[in-house]
Design a protein around this motif. Structure first.
Motif, short mmCIF file in Angstrom:
data_model
loop_
_atom_site.label_atom_id
_atom_site.label_comp_id
_atom_site.label_asym_id
_atom_site.label_seq_id
_atom_site.Cartn_x
_atom_site.Cartn_y
_atom_site.Cartn_z
N VAL A 185 0.84 -1.20 0.00
CA VAL A 185 0.00 0.00 0.00
C VAL A 185 0.87 1.25 0.00
N LEU A 186 1.94 1.22 0.80
CA LEU A 186 2.82 2.39 0.90
C LEU A 186 3.60 2.63 -0.38
N PHE A 187 4.03 1.57 -1.05
CA PHE A 187 4.93 1.70 -2.19
C PHE A 187 4.32 2.51 -3.34
N PRO A 188 3.06 2.25 -3.76
CA PRO A 188 2.50 3.08 -4.83
C PRO A 188 2.40 4.55 -4.46
N ALA A 189 2.06 4.83 -3.19
CA ALA A 189 2.00 6.23 -2.75
C ALA A 189 3.36 6.88 -2.84
N LEU A 190 4.40 6.13 -2.47
CA LEU A 190 5.77 6.66 -2.57
C LEU A 190 6.17 6.84 -4.03
N LEU A 191 5.83 5.87 -4.88
CA LEU A 191 6.19 5.96 -6.30
C LEU A 191 5.57 7.17 -6.97
N PHE A 192 4.27 7.39 -6.71
CA PHE A 192 3.58 8.50 -7.35
C PHE A 192 4.17 9.83 -6.88
N GLY A 193 4.42 9.96 -5.58
CA GLY A 193 5.05 11.18 -5.08
C GLY A 193 6.45 11.37 -5.65
N LEU A 194 7.19 10.26 -5.77
CA LEU A 194 8.53 10.32 -6.37
C LEU A 194 8.46 10.84 -7.80
N ALA B 257 2.54 19.35 0.52
CA ALA B 257 1.17 19.36 0.01
C ALA B 257 0.70 17.96 -0.38
N TYR B 258 1.62 17.12 -0.83
CA TYR B 258 1.27 15.77 -1.24
C TYR B 258 1.12 14.83 -0.05
N THR B 259 2.06 14.90 0.88
CA THR B 259 2.09 13.89 1.94
C THR B 259 0.98 14.07 2.97
N ILE B 260 0.47 15.27 3.18
CA ILE B 260 -0.56 15.45 4.21
C ILE B 260 -1.82 14.64 3.88
N PRO B 261 -2.46 14.83 2.70
CA PRO B 261 -3.66 14.03 2.42
C PRO B 261 -3.36 12.55 2.25
N VAL B 262 -2.23 12.22 1.64
CA VAL B 262 -1.89 10.81 1.45
C VAL B 262 -1.65 10.12 2.79
N SER B 263 -1.01 10.82 3.72
CA SER B 263 -0.75 10.23 5.03
C SER B 263 -2.05 9.97 5.79
N VAL B 264 -3.02 10.87 5.66
CA VAL B 264 -4.32 10.66 6.31
C VAL B 264 -4.97 9.40 5.75
N ALA B 265 -4.92 9.23 4.43
CA ALA B 265 -5.51 8.03 3.82
C ALA B 265 -4.80 6.77 4.28
N LEU B 266 -3.47 6.82 4.36
CA LEU B 266 -2.71 5.65 4.80
C LEU B 266 -2.96 5.33 6.27
N LEU C 40 1.73 0.72 8.70
CA LEU C 40 1.61 1.98 7.96
C LEU C 40 1.61 3.19 8.89
N ARG C 41 1.00 3.06 10.05
CA ARG C 41 0.96 4.20 10.97
C ARG C 41 2.35 4.53 11.50
N ALA C 42 3.24 3.56 11.48
CA ALA C 42 4.63 3.82 11.87
C ALA C 42 5.47 4.29 10.70
N ALA C 43 5.18 3.74 9.50
CA ALA C 43 6.01 4.03 8.33
C ALA C 43 5.58 5.27 7.57
N VAL C 44 4.37 5.78 7.82
CA VAL C 44 3.86 6.91 7.04
C VAL C 44 4.72 8.16 7.24
N TRP C 45 5.40 8.23 8.38
CA TRP C 45 6.26 9.38 8.65
C TRP C 45 7.50 9.39 7.77
#
Length: 472
Positions: free
Chosen positions: A70-79, A114-123, A147-152
């Motif tokens: 779940v985390l990896f696609p969010a990271l890829l898109f932000g990257l 701007a990207y990580t705030i909404p994505v982190s809430v979803a994660l 995820l709650r530990a890794a989202v940071w």
């Protein structure tokens, strides 16, 4: 500082001259090698997490891997989004617009927030979403805890990409390599201590892996940022000066260039994920063989990926300097380097499939033979697409150096999902070729993308529209 002298390691990269092919290829190679090793080190960090989750047991591995997926696609898109800073910095540097470099880095940091705030809430609430999608509650709960530990880790991880764009544009990527190698050590120690409760720390299990991920990303960012702030050549940019001053035009340009890059990356990653689902429909052995072959191909892919990142910088520098012939030299040299390197994994996958598979399986066990045979056959197909896989990622990097991202996104979507995935279904199931047929379909998709991307660069180079003036 606009117009002031900047002492670059590779001063020729700023000259609007017509360099010969060999020096250009050498400059690209010098820039690419540290980036390649940094990518390999990054894979080592991810592999350490998976291996130690496996030590915790199958349940922990399943939940942690689910969270990672779940985390990896969010990271890829932000990257993908923030990687737009690479051509912007390179073109501004090539045009000697040094204040624009600082503004791009600043707005790159803003984009990450701007990207990580909404994505982190979803994660943060991903567990409920996973249960609604049919995942086992036990796995979903572990995934959410991870995820709650890794989202940071998202924000510092993406800030590192912005800083990598900045230092690579100055032909000084060794700092990224050193920081990533340090990250490998910190992550391994953190995983071991936090997951298993060593040195007086509580045993956090999968949560410990997430905490370690966040710590190592913050560590790598702080070390790299500290280096940039203290380095004699870099500190003159005063990257923190007027940090809170908005530059909305540049903010929008990063989004305009970066969103297509992020979508193109997701399109490719999605094709391989969908291929794994197809393998699961064939057999467990096919799915296991797919994982082995994909890991081998993924390691080999790090070299053309590093060349692609270097090509973005080299092409961007030439484009910013208004050097049309330099753009051609940089682009075609990078593609030639990728083609030359592809002979190494091609020969390895053709001639040494069993030793490679033996790294993952005990071939002495009879139960592993079907998986080993399938993996060896898939590596034979992987050998076929090494040339085109490297070509497509390098060509995409060349076009990014020209700030050309929208059409490459369309090409990627068509190549992967219009050719690759349907080809996998047709060959794997329609013609009954099984897992090998699925990989042949992947090869077709990569080949289609490579041909179209190279053709686009050829047209832009031939028609004289390769050079786009850098923004102010």
């Amino acid at each position: 500082m606009n117009g002031g002298p900047i002492d670059l390691d590779d001063a020729a990269s700023l000259a609007a001259t017509d360099p010969p092919w060999r020096p250009e290829a050498w400059a690209t190679l010098r820039l690419a090698v540290p980036l390649v090793f940094a990518q390999v080190a990054q894979i080592a960090i991810n592999t350490t997490d998976v291996v130690m989750m496996g030590w915790l047991g199958p349940a922990a591995l399943a939940g942690g891997a689910l969270g990672g997926n779940v985390l990896f696609p969010a990271l890829l898109f932000g990257l993908g989004i923030v990687s737009a800073t690479a051509p912007m910095v390179a073109q501004s540097l090539g045009a000697r617009q040094f204040r624009a470099v600082r503004r791009t880095v600043r707005q790159g940091f803003w984009i990450v927030v701007a990207y990580t705030i909404p994505v982190s809430v979803a994660l943060w609430y991903a567990g409920s979403i996973l249960i609604a999608m049919g995942q086992a509650p036990a796995n979903a709960d572990l995934a959410q805890a991870y995820l709650r530990a890794a989202v940071w880790s998202l924000a510092p991880g993406l800030w590192i990409v912005v800083l990598r764009s900045f230092v690579a544009a100055h032909s000084r990527p060794r700092s990224v390599l050193v920081v990533t190698l340090l990250g490998v050590v910190v992550n391994a120690v953190g995983d071991y201590v936090l997951m298993f409760g060593k040195l007086g720390f509580p045993a956090l299990g999968v949560v410990g892996a997430g905490v370690s991920t966040s710590i190592v990303n913050a560590f790598m960012f702080l070390v790299l940022f500290g280096y940039v702030l203290r380095d004699r050549k870099f500190r003159r940019y005063a990257l923190l000066a007027r940090f809170w001053r908005p530059d909305w035009a540049r903010f929008r340009e990063i989004l305009r260039l970066g969103m297509p890059i992020g979508l193109a990356i997701l399109a490719e990653a999605g094709m391989f994920s969908a291929a794994a689902l197809l393998m699961g429909l064939i057999s467990t052995a096919a799915l296991a063989a797919h994982a082995i072959a994909l890991q081998c191909a993924g390691v080999a892919f790090m070299v053309p990926l590093g060349i692609s990142q270097a090509a973005t910088v080299r092409v961007g520098l030439a484009a910013g300097a208004g050097d049309r012939s330099g753009v051609g030299h940089a682009g075609w040299s990078a593609l030639a380097l990728g083609a030359a390197f592809s002979t190494v994994p091609i020969l390895a996958f053709w001639l040494l499939p069993e030793p490679l598979v033996d790294v993952f399986l005990d071939l002495a066990l009879p139960a592993t033979r079907p998986v080993a045979e399938l993996a060896a056959a898939m590596l034979g197909v992987a050998a076929l697409f090494q040339l085109v896989d490297g070509a497509q990622v390098i060509a995409a990097g060349v076009l990014r150096g020209l700030k050309d991202t929208k059409v490459p996104m369309v090409i990627a979507a068509f190549g992967y999902w219009g050719v690759g995935f349907p080809g996998s279904v047709a060959l794997g199931f329609g013609l009954g070729l099984g897992g090998v047929g699925v990989w042949l379909g992947l090869a077709l998709g990569l080949a289609a993308s490579a041909l179209m991307l190279i053709h686009r660069f050829h047209r832009r180079d031939r028609l004289g529209v390769a050079v786009v003036p850098a923004g102010p």
